[in-house]
Design an enzyme around this catalytic site. Sequence first.
Site, short mmCIF file in Angstrom:
data_model
loop_
_atom_site.label_atom_id
_atom_site.label_comp_id
_atom_site.label_asym_id
_atom_site.label_seq_id
_atom_site.Cartn_x
_atom_site.Cartn_y
_atom_site.Cartn_z
N PHE A 240 0.82 -1.24 0.02
CA PHE A 240 -0.15 -0.16 0.07
C PHE A 240 0.85 1.24 -0.08
O PHE A 240 1.82 1.63 0.89
CB PHE A 240 -0.97 -0.02 1.31
CG PHE A 240 -1.80 1.22 1.40
CD1 PHE A 240 -2.74 1.58 0.38
CD2 PHE A 240 -1.57 1.89 2.56
CE1 PHE A 240 -3.68 2.54 0.48
CE2 PHE A 240 -2.52 3.20 2.79
CZ PHE A 240 -3.36 3.55 1.64
N GLU A 241 0.62 2.27 -0.81
CA GLU A 241 1.16 3.48 -1.02
C GLU A 241 0.23 4.75 -0.78
O GLU A 241 -0.79 4.79 -1.59
CB GLU A 241 1.96 3.56 -2.35
CG GLU A 241 2.48 5.01 -2.80
CD GLU A 241 3.28 5.70 -1.53
OE1 GLU A 241 2.64 6.28 -0.77
OE2 GLU A 241 4.28 5.06 -1.29
N PRO A 242 0.31 5.13 0.27
CA PRO A 242 -0.86 6.06 0.50
C PRO A 242 -1.08 7.27 0.00
O PRO A 242 -2.03 8.06 0.00
CB PRO A 242 -0.75 6.28 2.29
CG PRO A 242 0.59 6.10 2.45
CD PRO A 242 0.94 5.06 1.54
N ARG A 243 0.21 7.41 -0.84
CA ARG A 243 -0.02 8.84 -1.60
C ARG A 243 -0.40 8.67 -3.13
O ARG A 243 -0.44 9.63 -3.75
CB ARG A 243 1.39 9.40 -1.45
CG ARG A 243 1.99 9.88 -0.39
CD ARG A 243 3.54 10.27 -0.31
NE ARG A 243 4.18 8.95 -0.88
CZ ARG A 243 5.43 9.29 -1.16
NH1 ARG A 243 5.94 10.38 -1.49
NH2 ARG A 243 6.09 8.02 -2.00
#
Length: 486
Positions: A240-243
Amino acid sequence: MKYLLTLLTIFIICNSSAQINSDVFYKEYDQYHEKTIKNRRFKHSDIQPLLSSLEKENGFSLKKLGESIEGRSISMVSVGTGKTTVLLWSQMHGDESTATMALFDIFNYLKSNKELLSKLNLHFIPMLNPDGAEKFTRRNALGVDINRDALRLQSPESRILKNTRDSLNAVFGFNLHDQSKYYNAERTEKAATISFLAPAYNYEKTINDVRGNAMKVIVEMNKVLQKYAPGQVGRYDDSFEPRAFGDNIQKWGTSAILIESGGYQNDPEKQFIRKLNYVSILSALQSIANGSYQKADLKEYGKIPENDRKLFDLKVEKVNFNLLGENYTVDLGFMHNERANKEETEFYYSGTIVEVGDLSTYYGYQTIDAENLEFKLGETYPKILNSASELDNLNFEELLKKGYTNVAMSEIPSSDKFTFYPVNIVDVNKVAILKNSKQPESQLKIGKNPSFVLMKNNVVKYAIVNGFVFDLEKGVNGIKNGVVNP
């Protein structure tokens, strides 16, 4: 009996309507191929006439969504009257243009093939980052990676994508990118020509219906691509890459499908990969339109090999050479780096050794076994040339057979960085450094651009110039270009 025949007919019709016509898409591709786009390096101004022409097509509309930082228009093409809304965007990284080419092929298909348009409401943003495309660079004019700007929305391009997704509330979203050609399908020598990802929307990598539907569509696309590029499909890491936009679009309720175009043998301009994009995207849209993706087995998604990065352009195995009186055996891994002209319209290659040592777990687009061959650094042709015109009088194949991989010139224009002749060009002043026309052994190091020959019984079998191979035994010249003062 008549009743049974009627049921059978209905079953056949329904079953056929759920089929994916990938073979038709593949075979008929040339009819729809947009011939005005011939290579990867095109600019915003190149696609404007094509976009404008779509406004004249029945059912198509063109809407300006806004402008980039440097004032270039960002437009959306819309077509279709169906209930299922699909958003596709390409080139959010300016140097990732393979899918953009394919979208214009798809537009041509949709002009004359309307069967998808009664089920789908399609929206395309063909070039989200026109400023990056102008310089053929990943980031926008602010220096921001748009795909890491989904939270702060610092850039106008980011805000355009977010606002478009929100206003459409698309059911499916296709995030179209290019990846490095050095990715391979895990534990195989095959390039990951196309890689997929259904991005995670949280750290736990939860699979809800939104993400699950993206996975199912990917399963369908993988089945299609295995027909045309077997074993050359990869799966991106789903951390997961929140940006990132893909991860957030998944979180916002749109089934996000990431498509990454990698490398394919002898396809530097990615024209075959463009075709694979065309076939796989149309196949995906058809599976969404007829609902066939819903029957896909989620377990098949996890069976797609993960992306690995263990490919070289050239791998030379078991090179035996002498250093300071000792013999060593190493493998060499070369990469062909693209060096563009000032306008970013054309490029040449600069070969570099990027790895030395035991590369037994790595692969090459091209591999040479040098175990029983003698290694020798290339030498410089003893006659110094006074002008470029004298190069035309040289028999390069014969020079390479004698171990000459470099040619010295008395004057070289400062603007000259490469040559299409199958040798490297060196300044006459460098010849003094290369005493006795022999390069120092330190050239065989990471970051260097060495040229050398591989011999057997004092006969040169292979000449490696600028990281490319001339197979002298077969008379096959694979050298794309030499460089000046490597």
